[in-house]
Design an enzyme around this catalytic site. Structure first.
Site, PDB file in Angstrom:
ATOM      1  N   LYS A 116       2.753  -8.055  15.730  1.00  0.00           N
ATOM      2  CA  LYS A 116       2.983  -8.596  14.387  1.00  0.00           C
ATOM      3  C   LYS A 116       3.195 -10.102  14.427  1.00  0.00           C
ATOM      4  CE  LYS A 116       4.321  -4.651  11.643  1.00  0.00           C
ATOM      5  NZ  LYS A 116       5.304  -4.040  10.739  1.00  0.00           N
ATOM      6  N   LYS A 198      -7.909   1.674  17.150  1.00  0.00           N
ATOM      7  CA  LYS A 198      -7.282   2.561  16.186  1.00  0.00           C
ATOM      8  C   LYS A 198      -7.747   2.260  14.763  1.00  0.00           C
ATOM      9  CE  LYS A 198      -2.947   2.583  14.502  1.00  0.00           C
ATOM     10  NZ  LYS A 198      -1.505   2.687  14.289  1.00  0.00           N
ATOM     11  N   LYS A 201      -5.582   0.056   8.388  1.00  0.00           N
ATOM     12  CA  LYS A 201      -5.841  -0.436   7.031  1.00  0.00           C
ATOM     13  C   LYS A 201      -5.906  -1.953   6.969  1.00  0.00           C
ATOM     14  CE  LYS A 201      -0.952  -0.208   6.202  1.00  0.00           C
ATOM     15  NZ  LYS A 201       0.144   0.697   5.940  1.00  0.00           N
TER      16      LYS A 201
END
Ligand code: TRP
Length: 337
Positions: A116, A198, A201
């Site tokens: 992140k 993976k 979104k």
């Protein structure tokens, strides 16, 4: 057994964007499996969501949308406690306390934190860093025995267990040490365009299937999914990641495993494989989508569910919180808050 207290199951999803087929297969679908054997709490974790910038109106709307998704995916809002994290102040209170029992080094090792930071370099806030402690508080507040999560949350659950054990070693058996539940092995859903990554979104639209994608969009996205230049249908994630991903999706959504799915489709070509995968996805999502639409038309009902369940959750949370406060020595003489 009559007097055995029911075991507790806890999990949460962030109301921070479109949920994907990956979220459904990796987590949401497993939530429903728990409702017969556990007292389940499923939380809309809006406090986690604000570790990255959110538009306030969108966040508010997505809180109701996620509640609708929970119910639409089969979670009974009476038997399960479906609620919103910010409605129960115990999460923030316990998170602060647990912050003081968590080491900087432990948090620095978290791979999601590192990812992140790379993605949101302009907003590396302290909440992003202590995110796993809030997650530990979520779980430990309810004395959860089991936590259904996607594989990406495994490291956070390990940390939760470490914090619980550390606290228990100091103060006696205060917290239940939770176990993870990861569902069917191999049900990790990969990107349709880069099948070694993976499904996420935050990647471009054509790489994932959103839970609310209409059938024609699902068909189109799967038709355009990356495969390979061979023709044989075989489950081989290393050499045939695209084909294997589609087989995994079929397997996850029907009662067969990926090898069986491959066998069934043997010799029929990738076109057929894609058709079959699209059918499985559409069949699974259609009832969920219809129910979601119906629920979103009745906001008062959804708000009522959240109000009612926040009360139930608070009662459970306060039991743990009082005990924790007493153990660590916060002054208390039976005063009312
Ligand atoms: N961190 C989880 C995720 O992003 C969401 C979450 C927050 C969670 N609190 C939790 C999951 C407690 C399980 C239990 O997927």
């Amino acid at each position: 057994m009559e007097n055995t207290p029911q075991k507790i199951c806890f999990s949460g999803i962030q109301p921070s964007g479109t949920l994907t087929l990956g979220n459904y297969i990796g987590a949401l679908r497993n939530f429903g499996l728990m409702q017969d054997s556990f007292q389940c709490l499923y939380c809309v974790v809006d406090m986690h969501a604000i570790t990255v910038r959110q538009d306030p109106a969108a966040l508010r709307r997505r809180c109701l949308e996620l509640t609708a998704t929970y119910i639409a995916s089969g979670l009974d809002p009476v038997r399960n406690i479906l609620y919103c994290q910010s409605h129960v102040s115990g999460h923030a209170e316990l998170a602060w306390i647990l912050n003081c029992f968590t080491y900087m080094g432990e948090l620095q090792r978290m791979t999601q934190y590192k990812d992140k930071c790379a993605k949101h370099a302009d907003n590396i806030n302290a909440g992003l860093f202590t995110y796993p402690v809030l997650m530990a508080a979520d779980i430990l507040l309810y004395q959860a025995d089991v936590v259904p999560i996607g594989a990406d949350q495994k490291q956070h659950l390990e940390l939760t267990r470490d914090i619980a054990q550390r606290f228990n070693a100091l103060f006696g058996d205060v917290f239940t040490v939770p176990e993870g539940y990861f569902g069917k092995v191999g049900s990790r859903v990969m990107s349709l365009q880069e099948p070694t990554r993976k499904m996420s979104k935050s990647d471009p639209e054509d790489t994932y299937i959103a839970l609310l994608d209409p059938p024609d969009v699902i068909r189109r996205k799967i038709r355009r999914a990356v495969t390979d230049s061979e023709t044989d249908i075989r489950f081989d994630p290393v050499n045939k990641p695209g084909v294997s991903n589609l087989l995994s999706i079929i397997a996850a959504l029907s009662s067969c495993d990926a090898e069986q799915a491959a066998q069934e489709l043997q010799g029929q070509g990738y076109g057929k494989l894609k058709e079959r995968a699209a059918e499985c996805v559409i069949e699974t999502l259609a009832p969920l989508q219809a129910e979601h639409k119906r629920l979103m038309a009745d906001k008062a009902y959804l708000q009522g569910v959240l109000d009612e369940n926040a009360k139930r959750a608070s009662q459970m949370a306060n039991r743990t919180l009082s005990k924790v406060k007493r153990k660590i020595g916060f002054a208390d003489w039976g005063r009312k808050a």
